[in-house]
Scaffold this motif. Structure first.
Motif, PDB file in Angstrom:
ATOM      1  N   GLU A  10      52.916  56.175  21.865  1.00  0.00           N
ATOM      2  CA  GLU A  10      53.570  57.652  22.103  1.00  0.00           C
ATOM      3  C   GLU A  10      54.708  57.541  20.866  1.00  0.00           C
ATOM      4  O   GLU A  10      55.137  56.499  20.452  1.00  0.00           O
ATOM      5  CB  GLU A  10      54.365  57.561  23.338  1.00  0.00           C
ATOM      6  N   ARG A  35      49.025  68.640  21.771  1.00  0.00           N
ATOM      7  CA  ARG A  35      48.172  67.340  22.138  1.00  0.00           C
ATOM      8  C   ARG A  35      46.945  67.259  21.422  1.00  0.00           C
ATOM      9  O   ARG A  35      45.831  68.153  21.555  1.00  0.00           O
ATOM     10  CB  ARG A  35      47.977  68.097  23.634  1.00  0.00           C
ATOM     11  N   THR A  76      49.527  64.646  28.790  1.00  0.00           N
ATOM     12  CA  THR A  76      50.857  64.305  29.192  1.00  0.00           C
ATOM     13  C   THR A  76      51.146  62.943  28.451  1.00  0.00           C
ATOM     14  O   THR A  76      50.696  61.824  29.026  1.00  0.00           O
ATOM     15  CB  THR A  76      51.243  64.499  30.616  1.00  0.00           C
ATOM     16  N   THR A  77      52.294  63.200  27.676  1.00  0.00           N
ATOM     17  CA  THR A  77      52.698  61.722  26.900  1.00  0.00           C
ATOM     18  C   THR A  77      53.877  61.167  27.833  1.00  0.00           C
ATOM     19  O   THR A  77      54.288  61.687  28.615  1.00  0.00           O
ATOM     20  CB  THR A  77      53.073  62.036  25.414  1.00  0.00           C
ATOM     21  N   ARG A 112      50.012  57.914  27.567  1.00  0.00           N
ATOM     22  CA  ARG A 112      49.650  59.273  28.204  1.00  0.00           C
ATOM     23  C   ARG A 112      48.728  59.130  29.207  1.00  0.00           C
ATOM     24  O   ARG A 112      48.101  58.077  29.468  1.00  0.00           O
ATOM     25  CB  ARG A 112      49.170  59.746  26.936  1.00  0.00           C
ATOM     26  N   GLU A 147      45.419  61.593  30.623  1.00  0.00           N
ATOM     27  CA  GLU A 147      44.533  62.432  30.210  1.00  0.00           C
ATOM     28  C   GLU A 147      43.768  63.002  31.224  1.00  0.00           C
ATOM     29  O   GLU A 147      43.401  62.163  32.099  1.00  0.00           O
ATOM     30  CB  GLU A 147      43.608  61.909  29.028  1.00  0.00           C
TER      31      GLU A 147
END
Length: 722
Positions: A43, A55, A78-79, A147, A149
């Motif tokens: 990240e 993204r 979402t990181t 993250r 996914e």
């Protein structure tokens, strides 16, 4: 951060990356491309803007690390930094971010269930960790995840057996080129305290060895009464760049969570009650004991570049889970003859549920070859592979014993009934899966995408008392095809069609005429049309989808031996449109999206069921994340996260529903440099307006449940990058 290139530059970059990936046979998977490997597994350092960060890639697509704007699928990423900004501490918290992702049955102190496009995704089959299957029948720590996914839609060609809503992949933090010295401390009302450490560096004469350590401890003290617990994580990842074409990776994580679970409320007689005190824990008996979840997971990976076009990837993983599942469980109302709701006066039947020493193990090996070649003037980027997995479930006898009468105010005390007299079901499953994926560049604008997965699964089960042994073997083939076309200005049009399968077996009980028999696999299919585009500083997507999922039903009186037959009975069809945006406009950043979903029952032999809505599925959803950079205070960003979900059905016959719900979260983020270190201060409040509402209405275990929205909650944290 959101990109700063202009639209023509973005278009040129997108085409360059796509063509380079096709020409190199997904070169980002190789050690020879260290910059791309870093993008896959790490990240970014703390940035001023994280909510609307573009993204760019997601390995869950199965087509390498192509930009998401170039792949004919809908994926949300979402990181780790976004998780901190949005206060995400458990997997179910991501349900506040993407309009297509929602709650499935999410209770404090228990593991998480997610819905995607209105379907509850299967915790046994629809979760991946670095692309390999895991069981999500445990609490999953996020502290060492780079993250999350989420693939939205049928995932048969990527996962074989599984529910049709989508798939979740958790990407582990791995060593980076730059040293990492990150410390984090967070507080959440009323007294939850979280400490994290993320440390990494490279060693050796040529820095060929890398290590990444993540450790965390949390004292859990939520606003819910009598729900105090704790959790801990230790994770270590390492790699060895054995040569310019060889990368070896290994990692392991050990986690523990212990906390009393919090049962749901329910319908009272024929009425959906107004939300009461959301802090009440109905699992509040003198004999209640916490549930415990322990997990050890590890993996090995070998990446080898064979030549300029072809690459080999071999990987193996194991996951070993141990759980002690305990709760004082409210279920039904025998006094009024209801077994799917509580009594009209607010009382219910209380059961003492205990399932000690549950053991689940997953072992998997996957070998794949990817590369490129020409057939005439057409270029292929091909991946072929073979995956073998073994899953074992081992249980003890369990308790589900009537203990007395409880009430929704949590004031009645009942005696314990802990005798382990009930049988559980042990399970052995083996799967062999062969797969193929090919991105065929027909010309500069047009790409044909193909996928196929053939799965042979053998399952044997037996009750823990040695009875009711059964077994079955099934083979399924899950094809997928898509066609994409690039327009000028960075816009891509695509259409796709795919198939997925779920396995269904008639319960091995005397009342079934086909007890223990495997039914033909449930064959779901999805059609999707979409468009993706680039903005000057961001991207957007719109997709329309149609998912048709078969449904099983019990036919007959089902009250005597041999009076019931499990059969196919029509389908559940979800048709919808979803859109998302991630963009930056001057000092403003914007993320999130909306979904309109028509979910209906069709084709049932019982005409009264046709046209009904499924439970716990809102028809309209809006979720937005907004950030604003305060110019007069450099480094300060104001954050807002809002959601709207329309009404949800509570009972399968559509007789009851809960109203629409809205929620607003506010926060701020302040980044500063102090003596060469970067400090990120965060403050936030969830449910700012302290709304009293039912946030979800799952129908599980033949029972209607209602979960209240958490009350207004404050949080503070400090992250230091040394």
């Amino acid at each position: 951060m959101a990109p700063t290139h202009t639209r023509p530059q973005a278009l040129r970059r997108r085409k360059t990356v796509l063509l380079a990936a096709l020409l190199s046979g997904y070169a980002p998977t190789l050690l020879a491309q260290p910059a791309e490997a870093k993008a896959d597994n790490t990240e970014p350092a703390p940035q001023q803007v994280t909510i609307a960060a573009t993204r760019t890639v997601a390995s869950i697509t199965g087509f390498g690390n192509l930009p998401l704007t170039s792949v004919p699928m809908q994926v949300d990423v979402t990181t780790a930094e976004q998780m901190k900004d949005l206060g995400i501490r458990r997997l179910s918290d991501i349900a506040t971010i993407d309009a297509a992702v929602g709650d499935g049955y999410n209770s404090a102190g228990y593991y998480d269930f997610l819905t995607v496009r209105g379907f509850v995704i299967d915790n046994r089959f629809n979760y991946r960790r670095d692309g390999l299957p895991i069981s999500a029948e445990t609490t999953i720590p996020l502290d060492n995840k780079a993250r999350i996914e989420v693939l939205k839609g049928t995932s048969g060609m990527l996962g074989g057996i599984g529910s049709p809503g989508g798939m979740v992949n958790l990407v582990v933090k791995r060593p980076t080129d730059a040293p990492i010295r990150d410390l984090y401390a967070g507080w959440q009302q009323t007294g939850s305290l979280l400490a994290q450490a993320d440390l990494g560096d490279r060693f050796g004469e040529q820095r060929q060895f890398g290590l990444r350590l993540n450790a965390a401890y949390e004292h859990i003290d939520p606003q819910t009464y009598v729900a105090t617990g704790n959790r801990a994580l230790f994770a270590l990842a390492g790699d060895w760049r054995a040569g310019p074409d060889t990368l070896l990776e290994a990692e392991v994580e050990v986690s523990h969570r212990e906390q009393p679970s919090v049962p749901a409320f329910s319908v009272l007689g024929s009425v959906v009650p107004e939300p009461g005190n959301p802090r009440i824990n109905l699992n509040n008996q003198p004999w209640s004991i916490p549930s415990q979840f322990d997990a050890t997971t590890g993996s090995l990976r070998w990446r080898q570049r064979l030549d300029a076009q072809w690459n080999l990837l071999a990987q193996a993983a194991t996951q070993q889970l141990k759980s002690d599942d305990n709760t004082a469980f409210p279920y039904g109302c025998s006094a009024e003859g209801f077994f799917d709701r509580y009594c009209s006066d607010g009382t219910y039947d209380m059961y003492d549920y205990r399932s000690p020493d549950e053991r689940r193990r997953t072992n998997v090996v996957d070998v794949s070859l990817n590369g490129n070649f020409l057939t005439g003037s057409v270029r292929h980027a091909l991946t072929v592979g073979l995956q073998a997995s073994q899953v074992t479930y081992r249980f003890q006898q369990q308790a589900f014993n009537y203990a007395g009468i409880g009430n929704v105010w949590g004031t009645l005390i009942v005696p314990a009934a802990p005798d382990l007299t009930g049988a559980n079901t042990d399970r052995n499953a083996r799967s062999t899966e062969a797969y193929l994926r090919d991105a065929i560049a027909l010309n500069e604008q047009t790409t044909l995408w193909l996928g196929l997965r053939s799965t042979r699964q053998s399952v044997n089960t037996v009750r823990t008392d040695g009875t009711e042994a059964l077994g079955y073997t099934q083979t399924t083939n899950s094809p997928w095809v898509a066609l994409s076309y690039d327009l000028s200005g960075g816009t891509m049009l695509y259409g796709s069609w795919g198939v997925g399968y779920e396995v269904d077996v008639a319960p091995n009980l005397p009342r079934y005429t086909n007890a223990g028999q495997a039914l033909p696999a449930l064959r779901s299919q999805q059609v999707e049309l979409g468009v993706k585009g680039l903005l000057d500083n961001g991207d957007w997507t719109v997709a329309a989808f149609d998912i048709d999922r078969p449904v099983s039903a019990d036919v007959g009186s089902c009250d005597l031996d041999a009076s019931c037959t499990r059969v196919r009975d029509g389908s559940q069809v979800h048709r919808g449109v979803e859109g998302s945006v991630n963009a930056r406009f001057g000092a403003w950043s914007l993320g999130g999206g909306a979904m309109a979903l028509q979910a209906r029952r069709q084709g049932s032999a019982d005409a009264a069921l046709n046209g009904l809505r499924p439970v716990n599925v809102p028809a309209y959803t809006l979720k937005l994340q907004v950030g604003y950079d305060v110019a007069v205070v450099p480094g300060l960003q104001l954050l807002a996260n809002g959601l709207y979900e329309s009404d949800r059905i509570v009972m399968p016959d559509n007789s009851l529903s809960i109203p629409a719900v809205t929620r607003l979260d506010l926060g701020l983020r302040y980044q500063q440099r102090v003596n060469g270190s970067t400090l990120v201060w965060r403050a936030g409040v969830q449910n700012v307006t302290n709304e009293d509402a039912w946030r979800e209405s799952p129908f599980q275990f033949g029972h209607a449940f209602l979960f209240p929205m958490a009350p207004r909650t404050f949080a503070l944290s400090l992250q230091a990058s040394l």
